[in-house]
Enzyme design. Sequence first.
Site, PDB file in Angstrom:
ATOM      1  N   ASN A  11       0.847  -1.190   0.000  1.00  0.00           N
ATOM      2  CA  ASN A  11       0.000   0.000   0.000  1.00  0.00           C
ATOM      3  C   ASN A  11       0.894   1.257   0.000  1.00  0.00           C
ATOM      4  O   ASN A  11       1.653   1.483   0.941  1.00  0.00           O
ATOM      5  CB  ASN A  11      -0.891  -0.043   1.249  1.00  0.00           C
ATOM      6  CG  ASN A  11      -1.837   1.129   1.322  1.00  0.00           C
ATOM      7  OD1 ASN A  11      -1.451   2.276   1.098  1.00  0.00           O
ATOM      8  ND2 ASN A  11      -3.089   0.848   1.628  1.00  0.00           N
ATOM      9  N   ASP A  75      -1.203  -4.933   9.875  1.00  0.00           N
ATOM     10  CA  ASP A  75      -2.567  -4.950   9.383  1.00  0.00           C
ATOM     11  C   ASP A  75      -3.314  -3.882  10.171  1.00  0.00           C
ATOM     12  O   ASP A  75      -3.091  -3.731  11.378  1.00  0.00           O
ATOM     13  CB  ASP A  75      -3.213  -6.323   9.576  1.00  0.00           C
ATOM     14  CG  ASP A  75      -4.419  -6.486   8.660  1.00  0.00           C
ATOM     15  OD1 ASP A  75      -4.244  -6.399   7.433  1.00  0.00           O
ATOM     16  OD2 ASP A  75      -5.538  -6.690   9.167  1.00  0.00           O
ATOM     17  N   SER A  76      -4.154  -3.146   9.480  1.00  0.00           N
ATOM     18  CA  SER A  76      -4.806  -2.027  10.142  1.00  0.00           C
ATOM     19  C   SER A  76      -6.200  -1.825   9.577  1.00  0.00           C
ATOM     20  O   SER A  76      -6.551  -2.409   8.554  1.00  0.00           O
ATOM     21  CB  SER A  76      -3.964  -0.759   9.952  1.00  0.00           C
ATOM     22  OG  SER A  76      -3.559  -0.638   8.601  1.00  0.00           O
ATOM     23  N   PHE A 164      -4.637   8.817   3.290  1.00  0.00           N
ATOM     24  CA  PHE A 164      -5.188   7.864   2.324  1.00  0.00           C
ATOM     25  C   PHE A 164      -6.383   7.180   2.975  1.00  0.00           C
ATOM     26  O   PHE A 164      -6.750   7.503   4.110  1.00  0.00           O
ATOM     27  CB  PHE A 164      -4.106   6.848   1.886  1.00  0.00           C
ATOM     28  CG  PHE A 164      -3.669   5.907   2.986  1.00  0.00           C
ATOM     29  CD1 PHE A 164      -4.188   4.618   3.063  1.00  0.00           C
ATOM     30  CD2 PHE A 164      -2.748   6.304   3.950  1.00  0.00           C
ATOM     31  CE1 PHE A 164      -3.797   3.754   4.082  1.00  0.00           C
ATOM     32  CE2 PHE A 164      -2.345   5.440   4.969  1.00  0.00           C
ATOM     33  CZ  PHE A 164      -2.867   4.166   5.033  1.00  0.00           C
ATOM     34  N   ASP A 167      -9.024   8.450   5.774  1.00  0.00           N
ATOM     35  CA  ASP A 167      -8.564   9.678   6.447  1.00  0.00           C
ATOM     36  C   ASP A 167      -9.464  10.908   6.268  1.00  0.00           C
ATOM     37  O   ASP A 167      -9.677  11.647   7.233  1.00  0.00           O
ATOM     38  CB  ASP A 167      -7.122  10.010   6.037  1.00  0.00           C
ATOM     39  CG  ASP A 167      -6.127   9.089   6.727  1.00  0.00           C
ATOM     40  OD1 ASP A 167      -6.512   8.426   7.714  1.00  0.00           O
ATOM     41  OD2 ASP A 167      -4.965   9.031   6.288  1.00  0.00           O
ATOM     42  N   LYS A 187      -0.372  13.621  11.730  1.00  0.00           N
ATOM     43  CA  LYS A 187      -1.015  12.293  11.748  1.00  0.00           C
ATOM     44  C   LYS A 187      -0.090  11.283  12.433  1.00  0.00           C
ATOM     45  O   LYS A 187      -0.523  10.507  13.289  1.00  0.00           O
ATOM     46  CB  LYS A 187      -1.374  11.841  10.324  1.00  0.00           C
ATOM     47  CG  LYS A 187      -2.024  10.465  10.317  1.00  0.00           C
ATOM     48  CD  LYS A 187      -2.377   9.938   8.937  1.00  0.00           C
ATOM     49  CE  LYS A 187      -2.832   8.475   9.044  1.00  0.00           C
ATOM     50  NZ  LYS A 187      -3.035   7.823   7.753  1.00  0.00           N
ATOM     51  N   ARG A 193      -0.906   3.802  13.426  1.00  0.00           N
ATOM     52  CA  ARG A 193       0.356   3.312  12.828  1.00  0.00           C
ATOM     53  C   ARG A 193       1.553   4.001  13.484  1.00  0.00           C
ATOM     54  O   ARG A 193       2.558   3.361  13.763  1.00  0.00           O
ATOM     55  CB  ARG A 193       0.337   3.575  11.315  1.00  0.00           C
ATOM     56  CG  ARG A 193       1.558   3.044  10.560  1.00  0.00           C
ATOM     57  CD  ARG A 193       1.348   3.075   9.057  1.00  0.00           C
ATOM     58  NE  ARG A 193       0.185   2.264   8.699  1.00  0.00           N
ATOM     59  CZ  ARG A 193      -1.027   2.777   8.422  1.00  0.00           C
ATOM     60  NH1 ARG A 193      -1.201   4.084   8.397  1.00  0.00           N
ATOM     61  NH2 ARG A 193      -2.032   1.985   8.154  1.00  0.00           N
TER      62      ARG A 193
HETATM   63  P1  ITT Z   1      -0.966  -4.315   2.767  1.00  0.00           P
HETATM   64  O1  ITT Z   1      -1.806  -5.506   3.173  1.00  0.00           O
HETATM   65  O2  ITT Z   1      -0.164  -4.544   1.539  1.00  0.00           O
HETATM   66  O3  ITT Z   1      -0.177  -3.762   3.915  1.00  0.00           O
HETATM   67  P2  ITT Z   1      -3.545  -3.077   2.446  1.00  0.00           P
HETATM   68  O4  ITT Z   1      -4.035  -1.807   1.834  1.00  0.00           O
HETATM   69  O5  ITT Z   1      -4.087  -4.370   1.916  1.00  0.00           O
HETATM   70  O6  ITT Z   1      -1.956  -3.102   2.359  1.00  0.00           O
HETATM   71  P3  ITT Z   1      -4.715  -3.684   5.011  1.00  0.00           P
HETATM   72  O7  ITT Z   1      -5.111  -5.019   4.522  1.00  0.00           O
HETATM   73  O8  ITT Z   1      -4.047  -3.556   6.347  1.00  0.00           O
HETATM   74  O9  ITT Z   1      -3.749  -2.937   3.984  1.00  0.00           O
HETATM   75  O10 ITT Z   1      -6.014  -2.781   4.945  1.00  0.00           O
HETATM   76  C1  ITT Z   1      -6.064  -1.625   5.664  1.00  0.00           C
HETATM   77  C2  ITT Z   1      -7.178  -0.765   5.142  1.00  0.00           C
HETATM   78  O11 ITT Z   1      -7.629   0.018   6.253  1.00  0.00           O
HETATM   79  C3  ITT Z   1      -6.639   0.206   4.104  1.00  0.00           C
HETATM   80  O12 ITT Z   1      -6.886  -0.232   2.805  1.00  0.00           O
HETATM   81  C4  ITT Z   1      -7.415   1.478   4.441  1.00  0.00           C
HETATM   82  O13 ITT Z   1      -8.645   1.450   3.788  1.00  0.00           O
HETATM   83  C5  ITT Z   1      -7.669   1.362   5.948  1.00  0.00           C
HETATM   84  N1  ITT Z   1      -6.621   2.075   6.710  1.00  0.00           N
HETATM   85  C6  ITT Z   1      -5.652   1.529   7.500  1.00  0.00           C
HETATM   86  N2  ITT Z   1      -4.862   2.477   8.000  1.00  0.00           N
HETATM   87  C7  ITT Z   1      -5.322   3.646   7.519  1.00  0.00           C
HETATM   88  C8  ITT Z   1      -4.908   4.980   7.667  1.00  0.00           C
HETATM   89  O14 ITT Z   1      -3.839   5.312   8.378  1.00  0.00           O
HETATM   90  N3  ITT Z   1      -5.601   5.916   7.034  1.00  0.00           N
HETATM   91  C9  ITT Z   1      -6.669   5.596   6.291  1.00  0.00           C
HETATM   92  N4  ITT Z   1      -7.127   4.366   6.074  1.00  0.00           N
HETATM   93  C10 ITT Z   1      -6.454   3.381   6.691  1.00  0.00           C
END
Ligand code: ITT
Length: 209
Positions: A11, A75-76, A164, A167, A187, A193
């Site tokens: 990401n 993961d978030s 992103f 946010d 942020k 994070r």
């Molecule tokens: P990776 O698995 O490759 O790390 P991903 O985009 O698939 O990337 P996740 O599975 O952890 O990541 O999904 C996290 C989603 O949660 C991400 O696509 C965002 O929509 C949201 N998210 C997580 N952290 C965020 C942040 O700091 N700001 C905004 N949205 C966030």
Amino acid sequence: MTPRLFVATRNPGKQREIRALLADAACEVMFPEDRGLWERPDEAGLEDAESFEGNARRKAEYFAKLARFPTVAEDSGIEVFALGGKPGVRSKRFAFPPREDLREQDEANNRELLVRLVGAPPERRRARYRCALVFLERHDARPWVFEGQCTGRILETPTGSGGFGYDPIFFSDELGKSFGEATAEEKAAVSHRGRAFAAFAAWLAEHPL
Ligand code: ITT
């Protein structure tokens, strides 16, 4: 030689933030594309655990095996309390299954969340971001887990164009503005994070690679 740390995320929003969060750590940060690790079909099923930690662990194990370097994965996602914690671990695929165009995906996810909360008063818009980070020295090593979270509420309309994902619709309690309106530094100081990586960076300082 500077030790290298593999960061298992594709990401771009996360990559930007993590590079800055680890800027003072005594290691060189590498992402999948730096190691020529292009996305493979088996990656699609990686994130089907029911917890952030479970998903982070699966990503860390998968990439540590391929990259052959100490690896960190996170993961978030965002949890809305009145929706029973949704979208939670399904934050990325809330509106529809993952698509190539991340911008389209993020916008659709935001719309979906706003639709579910139409007419909801502020107290039903309370939410938190969560991040679970897993570090593995090798793919079969003991996992080290670090977590971070931050609270706020879901706005009625997107505000600001920074960050992103969710946010622009997440109003941070601590900043008094949306993460979309915040600078990257603001942020990072209060985000889920930022907090998880601050804890990891402190641990790394005590346990050099
Ligand atoms: P990776 O698995 O490759 O790390 P991903 O985009 O698939 O990337 P996740 O599975 O952890 O990541 O999904 C996290 C989603 O949660 C991400 O696509 C965002 O929509 C949201 N998210 C997580 N952290 C965020 C942040 O700091 N700001 C905004 N949205 C966030």
